[in-house]
Structures are given as C-alpha cells and as structure tokens.
Design an enzyme around this catalytic site. Sequence first.
Site, short mmCIF file in Angstrom:
data_model
loop_
_atom_site.label_atom_id
_atom_site.label_comp_id
_atom_site.label_asym_id
_atom_site.label_seq_id
_atom_site.Cartn_x
_atom_site.Cartn_y
_atom_site.Cartn_z
N ARG A 148 0.82 -1.22 0.00
CA ARG A 148 0.00 0.00 0.00
C ARG A 148 0.85 1.26 0.00
NH1 ARG A 148 -5.95 0.26 1.66
NH2 ARG A 148 -5.40 2.47 1.57
N TYR A 162 -10.38 7.38 -10.76
CA TYR A 162 -11.43 8.34 -10.40
C TYR A 162 -11.20 8.84 -8.98
CZ TYR A 162 -13.57 4.21 -8.14
OH TYR A 162 -13.81 3.09 -7.38
N PRO A 163 -11.55 10.10 -8.71
CA PRO A 163 -11.50 10.64 -7.35
C PRO A 163 -12.79 10.33 -6.60
CG PRO A 163 -12.00 12.40 -8.88
CD PRO A 163 -11.84 11.13 -9.71
N MET A 164 -12.70 10.27 -5.28
CA MET A 164 -13.87 9.91 -4.47
C MET A 164 -13.80 10.64 -3.14
SD MET A 164 -14.95 7.81 -1.78
CE MET A 164 -13.70 6.54 -1.59
N LYS A 166 -16.08 11.03 0.75
CA LYS A 166 -17.16 10.56 1.61
C LYS A 166 -18.13 11.72 1.91
CE LYS A 166 -16.12 6.20 2.54
NZ LYS A 166 -14.72 5.99 2.38
N HIS A 189 -16.88 -3.73 2.56
CA HIS A 189 -16.52 -3.16 1.27
C HIS A 189 -15.28 -3.87 0.71
CE1 HIS A 189 -17.02 0.09 -1.62
NE2 HIS A 189 -15.73 0.39 -1.53
N GLN A 202 -5.80 -2.77 -7.30
CA GLN A 202 -6.36 -1.52 -6.83
C GLN A 202 -5.37 -0.79 -5.94
OE1 GLN A 202 -10.64 -1.04 -5.25
NE2 GLN A 202 -9.45 -1.32 -3.38
N SER A 240 -20.46 2.77 -0.60
CA SER A 240 -20.61 3.56 -1.81
C SER A 240 -22.02 4.10 -1.96
CB SER A 240 -20.26 2.71 -3.05
OG SER A 240 -18.90 2.36 -3.03
#
Length: 266
Positions: A148, A162-164, A166, A189, A202, A240
């Site tokens: 990571r 893509y940006p995300m 919360k 998730h 990912q 999500s």
Amino acid sequence: MRAKEGWHVLHLFYRVEFGQWQVLTSEERLAAKTKLSALVQEIRSLPSTQVLTFSIVSPKADLGFMLLTDDLHIANSIEKRLTVSLGADVLTPVFSFYSLTERSEYTTSEADYAATLTAEKGILPGSPEFAQATSEFRQRMEKYLQDRLYPNMPDWPVFCFYPMTKRRDAAQNWYLLPFEKRKELMLGHGRIGRQYAGRVRQLITGSTGLDDAEWGVTLFAHDVFDIKSIVYEMRFDAVSAQYADFGEFYLGLQLPLDDLFRRILL
C-alpha cells in the site's frame, strides 16, 4: 521533500492540441517525441520513482501519466517538464490529481485477529497454533502495508482512475459514524474487492487537504469488463451507496511510448 510515510502520486491527463502539432515540421516532431522519450527514461532511472503512460479512451483527454515518487520536489519538477515536453502549447492539461499512498485506518489489527482466532476457531492464546497463526498474520500484514505504501505498479493494459469523497450530508455524514461502525462497513466493502483478486489491482491514495477530493482510486485489469464489474458491484455496498461521491472517470490503455506516439500523434 519526503513524506513521513508513503509516496507522492500524481495523475496527469492532457489533450493534444493537434493544430499546434501539425504546424511543426517533421524534424521538430521527431525532436519533440525524442525529448519526451528521454524524459520518461530519465524518470524511470530515478530511485523510488515510477511513471506509467496511457492512451485515454475518451475525448476527455488523449494522453495520461501516473507518477509515483518519494520526493515532492521531483514530482513537481517532472510535472512541469512533462507539460512542455512536446513543445509549447502542444499538451493542454485537462485534469490532475495529487495524493499520497497511505495505510488504511480500518485494517484488521492483531488484537482483532487474535479475538477472531479464539471466538471462531477456538485457538487459545499461549498455544503453539495461536503463536503460528499470529506470526503468519504479522507477515501478511507487513507485505500488505508495504504494497500500500510503496507499491510496484503493474503493467496490466487496462487502467481506470477516479477521485472519491465521503459524504457529509445531514442524513448521510460518514464522519459522524462511530469508528467501529465505519470499520465494519469498510471491512464489508473490502470483501467485495478481494473477490476480484488476480483480475483487478487496486491502489487507494489519500488526498485529504491535498486536492479537491479525499481519495484517488486507481484500478488495473487485463479485461475492461472486470473494471466495470467491480465498480458496479461495489456501488451496491453501503459504503458507496450511502456515503460516497465520485468524480470523473478516466479509462486508459497502458502502452509503451512508441505505441502511444503511433496512436496519438498522427
């Protein structure tokens, strides 16, 4: 300038201004492509630095780069040089995203794992089985954390970014949930994502306070269908469906520069 933990990550997407490109002579075009090729080779020779090159599959952009490096000065310098690498006004930035590789605060802890061993498998602390299982857990988590924070990006052909963020709506505020509830939701998730092991790679990078969204999601696959499937399936998960807002999606094909030139710079 090195971060206390993790690497700097830049996603850069450009449109090729073909009018500007076409007015260049054949000699000038060759020199421009040679300059960009040399720059990419230079970047890849730097320690703790990776750069990936993409042909973007939509009119949103033509060319994309993903840069990972341990030094923010290097990241900043490379971004400036990439933007002018094909000549003045040939590449127009259309989207960029800066983030850091990061550990997840919701990762299963050793105490969590020990409790599971006892509750679900009847393996008691102090037993040889408990010691062995705990040792194996530590090794897995060390590798997980290394992957990571300091990942080796794959050469898989299909790329998606893509940006995300919360949500903080009055009725759907992620940050007002208790930590244990957030952790429970994130573990569920993550179980969906693990179903795609071997088909989708990912990388989640953090950008809170660094860019407009809070995370960047980078996906790699061999088949675009797997990208579509994992995003679709995860959207039904509560994390999500109830608490996530997404930015624009950028889909690309990871190609060597020679192939990129043949495809983009007509």
